[in-house]
Design a protein around this motif. Structure first.
Motif, mmCIF file in Angstrom:
data_model
loop_
_atom_site.group_PDB
_atom_site.id
_atom_site.type_symbol
_atom_site.label_atom_id
_atom_site.label_comp_id
_atom_site.label_asym_id
_atom_site.label_seq_id
_atom_site.Cartn_x
_atom_site.Cartn_y
_atom_site.Cartn_z
ATOM 1 N N GLY A 59 0.853 -1.161 0.008
ATOM 2 C CA GLY A 59 -0.007 0.006 0.010
ATOM 3 C C GLY A 59 0.844 1.247 -0.005
ATOM 4 N N LYS A 60 0.252 2.590 -0.295
ATOM 5 C CA LYS A 60 0.999 3.714 -0.420
ATOM 6 C C LYS A 60 0.776 4.560 0.503
ATOM 7 C CE LYS A 60 2.495 4.222 -5.042
ATOM 8 N NZ LYS A 60 3.934 4.670 -5.616
ATOM 9 N N LEU A 61 1.643 5.138 1.200
ATOM 10 C CA LEU A 61 1.614 6.016 2.377
ATOM 11 C C LEU A 61 2.326 7.245 2.160
ATOM 12 C CD1 LEU A 61 0.459 7.017 5.010
ATOM 13 C CD2 LEU A 61 2.005 5.278 6.214
ATOM 14 N N ASP A 62 1.925 8.520 1.843
ATOM 15 C CA ASP A 62 2.900 9.599 1.956
ATOM 16 C C ASP A 62 3.842 9.419 0.432
ATOM 17 O OD1 ASP A 62 2.904 11.772 3.692
ATOM 18 O OD2 ASP A 62 4.576 11.253 4.392
ATOM 19 N N GLY A 63 2.752 8.718 -0.424
ATOM 20 C CA GLY A 63 3.647 8.597 -1.659
ATOM 21 C C GLY A 63 4.700 7.593 -1.750
#
Ligand SMILES: [Zn+2]
Ligand SMILES: [Zn+2]
Lengths: 313, 283, 313, 283
Positions: free
Chosen positions: C96-100
């Motif tokens: 997953g993505k978090l903060d890019g």
């Protein structure tokens, strides 16, 4: 086709001759060895000779992995289990000493008598066998132990449970593990090198093949059943896809042929083991002194070149 | 059973492209529900039966159309052709089979490789075609796959592979088997360059292709109902005389046994691959 | 004991203050954080407060891993299967993505309703779950993706099949894989951190614990059954072995406590997720800039120091 | 069963050293065949029943005598003692239990560490004693094990571990659980120094010890009949209400399921370990 065989060997020779030599490589030894094989190359094996290899490779008295292990290695200790599901005795792994060094041994194991054949599933491994092999490889990598494999299987077991346990993925991952190994590796095809089940443990810096071993993409019977729609045409199929050692050498798939006693390895197991041991030691001598990264790179470059194309744009 | 009598074959018989999976019936008649479709109808529906969801086979070119942004695909290595290193001859010469397969499919071999965009994200693609000699893997399939890996490795990008194969190509003998380690070496190199691979298994992916690159994606997806087994069902039942489970070797069974990350219906494949391309993008 | 708690925190502070600063470390931030925690440290939790944590940690409405995942990560894609035996849904893995940035997520997953509880086996993983986790870890290592784990399990499943599949070895190897990981890692205990099944995915550069989570060597009931010979004495047991966040922080087992909304995480899941996200991002900020080798070394040094001895000759 | 009602315990109840495995009978009466022995007889026989082969438990000091060349053992860290970080008090204070265990066994904690020779080959040794609070692992066991790893790592040598443990020591709470990653870190460091570890599992090796260092030997051996399970049989049958197989969690079952390299009878253990020390020697 003898001339073509010769041509291919000459081509490999000239390629090797033109390669930039790495510090510490023994390519000049390699050249000499190839030259030697070229000189000794008999006429291309006939269909009859190919079939004789098929029969000798499957001979009921042919020495199996553990017959060689007990003659070649000291202090052999077998390592069991895949740490996940089972101990697959169609494939053995262990530690042993040769020439004062500790090696990791990985090999298919057929059974000698009826009971052992059943226990060892005729040398046809489940995914558990290949996972055990990967465990032994990672031990080898961790400790810097060189790896010897002995290939002798009709193929990976084609059963319902084997598929459920992930046969295809296990064979793929076992090869990938061999591609990654930082240690020197030598594979020996000592009997039947049957398809994916064989190559799963045969991706190595040097691949040796005994004179009467076979190495093939499919069994002669299987090929005949599919292409001739008649499994009885196995001889024809074998003549067509050429699983014998001379052809495998010619095609660049194996790096050297290990001689067997006259009449086949089973006629004198001690002598066969001695010849195999010499072959293994000579192969390691060619790769031992290479830097780990160089060796691994060269291993990949070798497989990078496998195949023949009509147009190489 | 005595030793030496038990032989194993792992390659699935290749089918002619004009045959349906079970060898009978018209190719546009659904083996799931019996509905019959015009070819343009079926193509419009991504070759998924609108009645029952059966996934028909898709050729490489049509697959690329389905996956890739229109006009973005650039093919590579289209000129590679198989040699005949063994001068292989069964009931017919290999060389003749090759020419015929090319004439029937318009493809140079059983794989089409190139680069394209999927929802705007660039990737390399290696798309197999079962119509070309049963999607069997010989030197050309191996070489083209490897070159795709190398191109993806150059940019640290992602290779999307869509497999459909009966296994290694017998007519190239042991060299066909060597395409297993050859493609695996390329994936190792790709990974060492921080590149990635998304493997999509379609019906069928068996033998040497399943036992090499197709199993080694960072993410492994399959289409519903796809057969993915090392040994084909016929070989397994003949060799072992076992009764096969109904879903033997199918994607659904493989998912249950932990061999797949997801089963993705064809209608969602493009979006799923695009999502994964985004996740594997290196900043 | 409040004074002792304070003493321990002060001791950790002074240790950190005296450490040689690595290039790029943010230990000064670490110091500030610890100081902050020290300042906010309430009196040592009472037996009553500890039991309240136990109840909140097990609250039927408490948010589970996937509740946080959908609120914290974009484009989450779940990765299934251990590539050997099964897909264990008591433990989820994904990207997953978090903060890019792309993260690998690994977490236990309990079920919300009766059916899901059965499917997810109440968040009690089989060895297959830990093998899936190791697969996700190796993907993270290969691609340089940082790893977030969410720990919420009563324990690894204690069943016949789980033992046959190698529960002990799988838990050991999962920890070893986390010890080896070259990428930054943050573990969050978000509910029940039950024994080996919890620590299997909780060996990380930074271990966070939600305010009302518990982390323990055994369940209160289990401890009571063995030591008091009466499972009904669970409260007494919990008060004795102190599984609450404040004590875990005090003992140096976790690196930070993540606040929950008043009344517990279940009273406002969005707010709880936001707090957890902030905690995760702050933790990565402390470790992101470290060199991979340094980070891995510091991770090991942290665990090297765990434990209390009477004589330290 | 509703959520929140299902609790899991993984620690095996610790036994007093004067109890037999099933809690009844004299410690020198064989639970396998009922034969009774004088203590010196049993010691002479390596505490293996000459009648039926049952392996009795062996304390750490006697195990060292059995394994190590006479006079070669040098103990390390004998002065380490457990603290009581939680001031733990159940029916009796932890501090009191510690003193009692030391008085009964003459050991500082549940592990004895040091260096010695086995058939002339030097190695480090970490030998657990079930008699000390059920061989439970707290801070001292963890610390002494880690120091043994560190000593072996210094020389790139081999650590021989002999485990016998009911699991983590509850009385040290979460710090006991932290001994799992702590010992694992040490083994990773040992491996990175080209050192090796031979793990010998004896009856019983369960819970946190099985779930940490005991499972991570380069070679993992077990004595015949040794129970080696993460969860003890009682916990499994209570939690799952499953009928347990007769050999549940025993070495023989674990070998069959692929978790052991070999089951080694006690009479062969010294020679086997010596052989392995030779194989792991770095030239
Ligand atoms: Zn239909
Ligand atoms: Zn007896």
């Amino acid at each position: 086709m003898p001339n073509e065989a010769e041509m291919r060997l000459r081509e490999r020779l000239s390629k090797l001759g033109g390669m930039k030599l790495l510090r510490g490589t023994k390519l000049s030894g390699e050249l000499a060895r190839l030259q030697d094989q070229l000189d000794q190359l008999r006429a291309d094996p006939t269909a009859e000779e190919i079939w004789q290899s098929v029969e000798l490779a499957r001979h009921v008295d042919r020495p199996y992995t553990l017959d060689y292990v007990e003659r070649i290695f000291d202090d052999f200790f077998e390592l069991h289990g895949d740490r996940g599901r089972a101990d697959d005795s169609a494939l053995v792994t262990g530690l042993g000493k040769l020439d004062g060094r500790t090696f990791v041994l990985i090999g298919h194991q057929k059974g000698r008598d009826i009971k052992e054949r059943a226990t060892r599933n005729f040398g046809m491994a489940y995914p558990e066998g290949y996972r055990k092999a990967m465990r032994a490889m990672s031990l080898a990598g961790r400790h810097g132990f060189p790896v010897v494999t002995m290939v002798d299987t009709p193929g990976a077991y084609p059963g319902v449970a084997a598929e459920q346990h992930g046969q295809g993925g296990a064979i793929a991952r076992s090869q990938a593990a061999m591609v990654r190994l930082p240690v020197p590796t030598v594979a020996c095809v000592i009997g039947e090198g049957g398809s994916g089940g064989a190559v799963a443990i045969a991706v190595a810096d040097r691949v040796l093949m005994q004179e009467n071993a076979i190495y093939s993409v499919i069994s002669p019977e299987g090929c005949a059943a599919i292409l001739w729609r008649d499994a009885g045409q196995a001889r024809k199929a074998a003549a067509a896809f050429k699983p014998d050692a001379a052809h495998c050498l010619e095609l660049g798939v194996v790096d050297g042929i290990v001689a067997e006693p006259e009449g086949g390895a089973h006629t004198d197991v001690d002598a066969a083991a001695q010849l195999l041991e010499q072959g293994i030691l000579a192969a390691f001598e060619e790769i031992d002194d290479l830097d780990d990264d160089d060796r691994r790179r060269l291993r990949r470059e070798k497989y990078r070149m496998m195949g023949v194309l009509a147009s190489t744009a | 059973m005595s030793s030496g009598q038990r032989r194993v074959d792992v390659e699935v018989e290749s089918k002619r492209p004009d045959e349906t999976p079970d060898g009978k019936g018209h190719p546009n008649t659904c083996p799931g529900c019996g509905s019959h479709y015009r070819d343009d109808e079926l193509k419009q529906a991504l070759r998924v039966c609108p009645q029952c969801g059966h996934h028909f086979r898709v050729g490489a070119r049509e697959r690329i159309e389905q996956l890739v942004d229109t006009g973005s695909f650039v093919e590579n290595d289209a000129d590679l052709r198989s040699a005949d290193p063994l001068q292989f001859f069964d009931l017919r010469p290999y060389a003749e089979r090759l020419v015929e397969a090319e004439m029937e499919t318009g493809l140079g071999d059983a794989i089409v490789c190139g680069a394209g965009d999927i929802e705007g994200r660039t990737c390399d693609l290696a798309i197999m075609d079962f119509g070309f000699m049963g999607g069997s893997m010989g030197s050309v399939v191996g070489e083209k796959f490897v070159r795709s890996c190398e191109r993806a490795a150059e940019s640290g990008g992602t290779l999307v592979s869509v497999s459909a194969s009966g296994g290694a190509r017998m007519q190239e003998g042991i060299l066909a088997l060597m395409q297993l380690p050859k493609t695996i070496c390329a994936i190792e190199d790709l990974h060492e360059s921080r590149g990635s691979m998304i493997s999509v298994l379609t019906h069928p992916t068996t033998g040497g292709v399943l036992a090499s690159f197709a199993s080694l994606g960072d993410v492994v997806l399959a289409e519903p109902g796809a057969l993915m087994s090392f040994a084909g069902p016929r070989v397994v039942s003949q060799t072992t005389r076992e009764k096969l489970p109904d879903d033997f070797g199918r994607a659904e069974s493989n998912y249950r046994y932990g061999h797949l990350d997801a089963i993705v219906p064809r209608s969602e494949l493009r979006a799923t691959v695009a999502q994964l391309l985004g996740l594997f993008e290196h900043p």
